[in-house]
Scaffold this motif. Sequence first.
Motif, short mmCIF file in Angstrom:
data_model
loop_
_atom_site.label_atom_id
_atom_site.label_comp_id
_atom_site.label_asym_id
_atom_site.label_seq_id
_atom_site.Cartn_x
_atom_site.Cartn_y
_atom_site.Cartn_z
N ASN A 4 38.35 -18.53 88.00
CA ASN A 4 38.08 -17.50 89.00
C ASN A 4 39.20 -16.48 88.95
O ASN A 4 40.36 -16.85 89.10
N ILE A 5 38.86 -15.22 88.74
CA ILE A 5 39.85 -14.15 88.71
C ILE A 5 39.52 -13.16 89.82
O ILE A 5 38.44 -12.58 89.83
N ASP A 6 40.45 -13.04 90.76
CA ASP A 6 40.28 -12.12 91.88
C ASP A 6 41.38 -11.07 91.84
O ASP A 6 42.54 -11.39 91.57
N GLU A 7 40.99 -9.83 92.12
CA GLU A 7 41.95 -8.73 92.15
C GLU A 7 42.12 -8.25 93.58
O GLU A 7 41.16 -7.85 94.22
N GLU A 8 43.35 -8.31 94.06
CA GLU A 8 43.69 -7.77 95.38
C GLU A 8 44.13 -6.32 95.28
O GLU A 8 44.30 -5.65 96.29
N VAL A 9 44.35 -5.87 94.05
CA VAL A 9 44.77 -4.50 93.78
C VAL A 9 43.96 -3.98 92.60
O VAL A 9 43.33 -4.75 91.88
N SER A 10 44.01 -2.68 92.41
CA SER A 10 43.33 -2.08 91.27
C SER A 10 44.05 -2.51 89.99
O SER A 10 45.28 -2.44 89.90
N VAL A 11 43.28 -2.94 89.01
CA VAL A 11 43.83 -3.38 87.73
C VAL A 11 43.36 -2.40 86.67
O VAL A 11 42.16 -2.25 86.46
N PHE A 15 42.71 -2.95 78.07
CA PHE A 15 42.12 -4.05 77.31
C PHE A 15 41.37 -4.94 78.29
O PHE A 15 41.52 -4.80 79.52
N ASP A 16 40.58 -5.85 77.78
CA ASP A 16 39.80 -6.74 78.62
C ASP A 16 40.71 -7.87 79.13
O ASP A 16 40.81 -8.93 78.53
N TYR A 17 41.38 -7.59 80.24
CA TYR A 17 42.36 -8.53 80.78
C TYR A 17 41.74 -9.85 81.21
O TYR A 17 42.37 -10.90 81.11
N VAL A 45 47.85 -9.34 91.97
CA VAL A 45 48.39 -8.67 93.15
C VAL A 45 49.44 -7.64 92.74
O VAL A 45 49.81 -7.54 91.57
N ASP A 46 49.96 -6.93 93.74
CA ASP A 46 51.06 -5.99 93.50
C ASP A 46 52.38 -6.65 93.91
O ASP A 46 52.41 -7.81 94.36
N GLY A 47 53.47 -5.92 93.77
CA GLY A 47 54.79 -6.45 94.05
C GLY A 47 54.99 -6.87 95.49
O GLY A 47 55.61 -7.90 95.77
N GLU A 48 54.47 -6.09 96.42
CA GLU A 48 54.63 -6.42 97.83
C GLU A 48 53.87 -7.69 98.19
O GLU A 48 54.37 -8.54 98.91
N MET A 49 52.67 -7.82 97.68
CA MET A 49 51.87 -9.00 98.00
C MET A 49 52.48 -10.27 97.42
O MET A 49 52.51 -11.31 98.08
#
Length: 164
Positions: A4-11, A15-17, A45-49
């Motif tokens: 399961n890959i979830d993005e909390e930020v824009s990625v 390339f197909d990460y 996530v980003d640095g703050e998260m």
Amino acid sequence: MTINIDEEVSVDFDFDYKKVIKDVINKALDYEKCPYECEVNVLMVDGEMIREINKEQREIDKPTDVLSFPMIEYDEPSDFSSVEDDDSLFNLENGELILGDIVLNIERIKTQAFEYGHSELRELAFLTAHSMLHLCGYDHMEDDERILMEDRQKEILDELGISR
């Protein structure tokens, strides 16, 4: 295998990460001779998260590049025999071994790739391999453990044709 890959930020990699993450996870499990189908959760996530997660989970109030949260306590790294009789480690719906969670800091992946002079793909793959070894019971608190992890990370990436 469930990844399961979830993005909390824009990625925004070029390339197909998701494929890279899945390939590295699968290769690491093959390399470690895991006898089970597994479930791994990846959060981007980003640095703050990641700083907040690090503070909450580890009481370290600073960002990092990756966090690993293994579900299994191993007697020895990749000794999967210890999980056989513990039903709580398996997903009851699909029977997969719940290996754990990986949290990747997208900002740090980009900056470290630049700082180390290699591609973002290589940095993502490296941090994923590193985290997978943690999920398989490896650590790097002592020099001999660190060297073993570094060697295994390199071999996993070499098998995938991902180099500096």
